[in-house]
Scaffold this active site. Structure first.
Site, PDB file in Angstrom:
ATOM      1  N   GLU A 141       1.035  -1.158  -0.088  1.00 27.29           N
ATOM      2  CA  GLU A 141       0.075  -0.081  -0.045  1.00 27.29           C
ATOM      3  C   GLU A 141       1.006   1.211   0.007  1.00 27.29           C
ATOM      4  OE1 GLU A 141      -3.633   1.901   2.853  1.00 27.29           O
ATOM      5  OE2 GLU A 141      -2.547   0.090   3.496  1.00 27.29           O
ATOM      6  N   LYS A 194      -8.641   3.741  -3.317  1.00 27.87           N
ATOM      7  CA  LYS A 194      -9.200   3.198  -2.011  1.00 27.87           C
ATOM      8  C   LYS A 194     -10.495   3.953  -1.585  1.00 27.87           C
ATOM      9  CE  LYS A 194      -7.747   2.221   2.602  1.00 27.87           C
ATOM     10  NZ  LYS A 194      -6.672   2.479   3.665  1.00 27.87           N
ATOM     11  N   CYS A 232      -6.257  -2.368   2.095  1.00 31.21           N
ATOM     12  CA  CYS A 232      -6.261  -2.332   3.552  1.00 31.21           C
ATOM     13  C   CYS A 232      -7.713  -2.764   4.035  1.00 31.21           C
ATOM     14  CB  CYS A 232      -5.409  -1.219   4.165  1.00 31.21           C
ATOM     15  SG  CYS A 232      -4.910  -1.078   5.813  1.00 31.21           S
TER      16      CYS A 232
END
Length: 321
Positions: A46, A137, A171
């Site tokens: 990430e 994201k 995540c």
């Protein structure tokens, strides 16, 4: 070539934070190392480019921001990348040179509107050097909301490859059941899950996703220490009480029945390798297919808005529509 099998590599490392060139150099060196071992698909953590600013407060408190914090954020913005842009051209050239699928977590600058918003993004490159797609994201977690904007449904990206369909989430958006369902519904075979979470509970998450989606899960995390932060960083005092190891890692590769194919790597930088047998994906769906025979569309239905969200529309565009 037997495309039922593919050797993959998951990278666990961190660049010098806010140092774009350090990240690019490390992507180059570790990708070459992985390719030399036969990997055809390589995954970086990430926001590897230019790093995850763990522990930094950017001078923010509820109701106020400091001038120093604004300067600090400007440094982060300057070390981020445009997609497409100069860095993605170089990463595409690297993927082509090595003949690999290259998947990199990056901080992306908005190119279309204010250029003042950043996004936490996965970028996909093919072995021909093409930029195949990206995923932003959907919801930055906790204090990450100060740094990154929210992605939309237009980047719930899944890529067709000779080794099956590749895509994933970043995540903690992997804790969003409907986001996972949107990825499963695209026929995912190799699920990418870059993260900044080094806790034991993350291992339960990626094993559950593998078992639920009946897919391989490749989870890549950073191994980061205080020494990977630049010496002139204004926010060093934010880290005063933290241990030297800021992220212990925990990168892993999980098979479609939830078993480890490569056990979690902790407390060091390194590469994890595994040869994936894509026949096992089909075999695993014999008794459970989350969007197939084990779904109940007569009871449950998910509607995904996959339109790109725009804050400004020109009247000429409306006329054409």
């Amino acid at each position: 070539m037997d495309n039922r099998y593919v050797k993959v590599a998951v990278v666990q490392a961190a660049p010098i934070l806010f140092d774009k060139q350090s990240a690019m150099d490390k992507i180059g060196s570790m990708s070459r190392q992985a390719a030399a071992e036969g990997a055809k698909l390589i995954v970086f953590p990430e926001v590897f480019l230019p790093g995850y600013p763990r522990g930094l407060g950017f001078g923010a408190r509820v109701g106020s921001r400091t001038e120093e914090g604004r300067q600090h954020w400007r440094r982060y913005w300057a070390s981020s990348i445009d997609i497409p842009g100069a860095e993605t051209e170089l990463l595409g050239e690297l993927a082509k040179e090595l003949g690999v699928y290259l998947i990199v977590g990056a901080v992306e600058r908005d190119r279309e509107f204010s250029r003042g918003t950043l996004y936490n993004t996965i970028v996909y490159f093919g072995p021909d050097g093409d930029l195949l797609g990206k995923h932003r994201k959907l919801v930055p977690t906790g204090s990450e909301r100060l740094l990154w904007g929210q992605g939309d449904g237009s980047t719930l990206t899944v890529i067709d490859t000779p080794y099956g369909r590749i895509g994933g989430l970043i995540c903690w958006e992997n804790y969003m059941p409907l986001a996972r369902a949107a990825i499963y519904a695209q026929g995912i075979d190799i699920y990418i899950a870059p993260t900044a979470d080094a806790r034991d509970s993350w291992q339960a998450t990626i094993r559950h996703i593998a078992c639920e989606g009946r897919c391989y899960v490749l989870s890549s995390n950073q191994y980061a220490t205080k020494s990977s932060y630049p010496a002139d960083l204004a926010g060093h005092e934010d880290l005063r009480e933290d241990d030297e190891i800021l992220s212990r890692g925990g990168s892993a590769i999980v098979g479609p029945l939830g078993e480890y194919v490569a056990e979690p790597l902790y407390d060091k930088e390194g590469l994890l390798f595994a040869t994936l047998d894509l026949d096992q994906v089909a075999q695993s769906r014999f008794d459970f297919d989350v969007v197939g025979h084990y779904s109940r569309p007569d009871i449950f239905r998910l509607i995904v808005n996959d339109a790109k969200q725009e804050i400004v529309k020109k009247s000429s565009d409306l006329v054409r529509e």
